[in-house]
Scaffold this active site. Sequence first.
Site, mmCIF file in Angstrom:
data_model
loop_
_atom_site.group_PDB
_atom_site.id
_atom_site.type_symbol
_atom_site.label_atom_id
_atom_site.label_comp_id
_atom_site.label_asym_id
_atom_site.label_seq_id
_atom_site.Cartn_x
_atom_site.Cartn_y
_atom_site.Cartn_z
ATOM 1 N N GLU A 126 116.582 76.106 50.020
ATOM 2 C CA GLU A 126 116.331 76.827 51.278
ATOM 3 C C GLU A 126 117.617 76.841 52.111
ATOM 4 O O GLU A 126 118.235 75.803 52.322
ATOM 5 C CB GLU A 126 115.222 76.152 52.067
ATOM 6 N N GLU A 185 103.768 71.783 57.447
ATOM 7 C CA GLU A 185 104.246 73.072 56.974
ATOM 8 C C GLU A 185 105.747 72.919 56.816
ATOM 9 O O GLU A 185 106.452 72.679 57.795
ATOM 10 C CB GLU A 185 103.894 74.138 58.009
ATOM 11 N N LYS A 236 106.726 65.687 70.458
ATOM 12 C CA LYS A 236 108.183 65.532 70.429
ATOM 13 C C LYS A 236 108.790 66.856 69.981
ATOM 14 O O LYS A 236 108.808 67.191 68.798
ATOM 15 C CB LYS A 236 108.647 64.417 69.496
ATOM 16 N N CYS A 271 110.425 79.842 58.718
ATOM 17 C CA CYS A 271 110.101 79.330 57.385
ATOM 18 C C CYS A 271 109.526 80.423 56.494
ATOM 19 O O CYS A 271 109.516 80.285 55.282
ATOM 20 C CB CYS A 271 109.123 78.164 57.510
HETATM 21 O O1 6OD Z 1 102.875 81.918 63.056
HETATM 22 C C1 6OD Z 1 102.471 80.763 62.891
HETATM 23 O O2 6OD Z 1 101.358 80.388 63.274
HETATM 24 C C2 6OD Z 1 103.336 79.792 62.232
HETATM 25 N N1 6OD Z 1 102.776 78.573 62.004
HETATM 26 C C3 6OD Z 1 104.605 80.086 61.896
HETATM 27 C C4 6OD Z 1 105.494 79.194 61.275
HETATM 28 C C5 6OD Z 1 106.778 79.476 61.124
HETATM 29 C C6 6OD Z 1 107.724 78.538 60.599
HETATM 30 O O3 6OD Z 1 108.938 78.649 60.770
#
Ligand code: 6OD
Length: 469
Positions: free
Chosen positions: A368, A242, A168, A276
């Site tokens: 944030e 994450e 999704k 992030c």
């Molecule tokens: O670069 C990556 O593998 C990753 N998981 C980046 C995450 C960014 C979040 O906004």
Amino acid sequence: MLTHFIGGEPVAAGKVFPVHDPVTGAVVRQVHEADPEVVDRAVRAAREAARDWAGLPVGERAGWMRRLAEGIEARFDDLVAAEIADTGKSFDQTRTLDIPRGIANFRAFAEIAAQRPDDAFHLSGTLSYTVRRPLGVVGVIVPWNLPFLLMTWKLAPALVSGNTVVVKPSEQTPGSAAVFAEICADTGLPPGVVNIIFGPGPVGQLLVEHPDVNGVTFTGSTKTGTAIMITAAERVKPISFELGGKNAGLIFEDCDLDRAVEGAVKSVFTNGGQVCLCTERLYVQRSIFEEFCARLAVRAQEVELQPMISAEHRDKVLSYYALARSEGAKVLAGGGVPLFGDHRDSGYFVEPTVVTGLSEWSRFNREEIFGPVCHVAPFDSEAEAIDLANSSDYGLAATLWTTNLDRAHRVAQRLEAGLVWVNTWYLRDLRTPFGGVKLSGIGREGGTRSLDFYSEPTTITIKLEQSDA
Ligand code: 6OD
């Protein structure tokens, strides 16, 4: 009109919603929204495909991953166009980061999985070994900031581990996922291995709740992550998250100042601060504080502007600019909305902004924001810098800038963050563990850590009879 992709077929079902171009606010596409029946149909398609897909040797699944990478290469320009239409990202970033990472994700996880040995343990008269089984059907919930990069970052290890998936994407950025659906069909990927459904948050919630979804991977806000975790807990589903960040950058007086200023610019303003991993709190050693602030303020006014993803998100970021003022901050650069005098004035832009003068306990420094903005504060000692960096409920990433090798290791090892970059930012080796501590997430993906999440080991132990010969 974008349709869902279920069992290898386009499915036009559910009401229709618009997607807006953040650069102008104009409608760029119409998309079907999944209802409970569509979600169920997608999960059933994934379930039906699961046994055959899991039964393939890992080398064959790795072959499919390489073919998907080739398919992405063949549709590179379409993916770039779709991603830019939904996000307003720069052409440069989309061509050099977002879409190439999709290719790299499929190639990297093909190699990592194909070369991974199973565990075996010998102990006087016993042999134990493990076989890894896929979770089954995985729900993949993808955010709007790096839509293609993050979708493929999750899909590649999930698929190569033998899972089938229901993806999704964010309702704000469905375009590149729709092109990817065509790539799956054109590549001849077995129907049902990848299913893609569109819609807002409640569609993700239906997916998480579905009894036949065996695990969930999510990148996004801590608030949504918490809601998913509560739902997943009821069925003890594995989750990998994450989540948010309030990342610190530490600039020591022994740094290469040119490099540190440019590094800070990149880590604060890339993608309009909507990554992030972006830095929102900068701590600078007092002897170079004034010079650093002056240079950062100049550079903030020169960066290429990227719009916020939506009017709502722009308003949220602007509310933090107002909060900074009401908490007593001094604005060193930006703080408002840019005026272009053209079609972009109806888009969702905010000015890149640098503020100073707030305590680490201010709301501005604790929450944030996810925009092109940072607070800069001075520090006097290494110990104080570490305490300031760690004075956050989040712990995703940190950067530090120093030419002192001992200090680099010493400080890096004391920072409460899943990722620490020294004299660089967002440099990625896809084999490394990736994720955060505290409110920034749970679990790690990356390299074999991803394979560990997307599969579960069964330990088989055999008693070896001693021969009497
Ligand atoms: O670069 C990556 O593998 C990753 N998981 C980046 C995450 C960014 C979040 O906004």
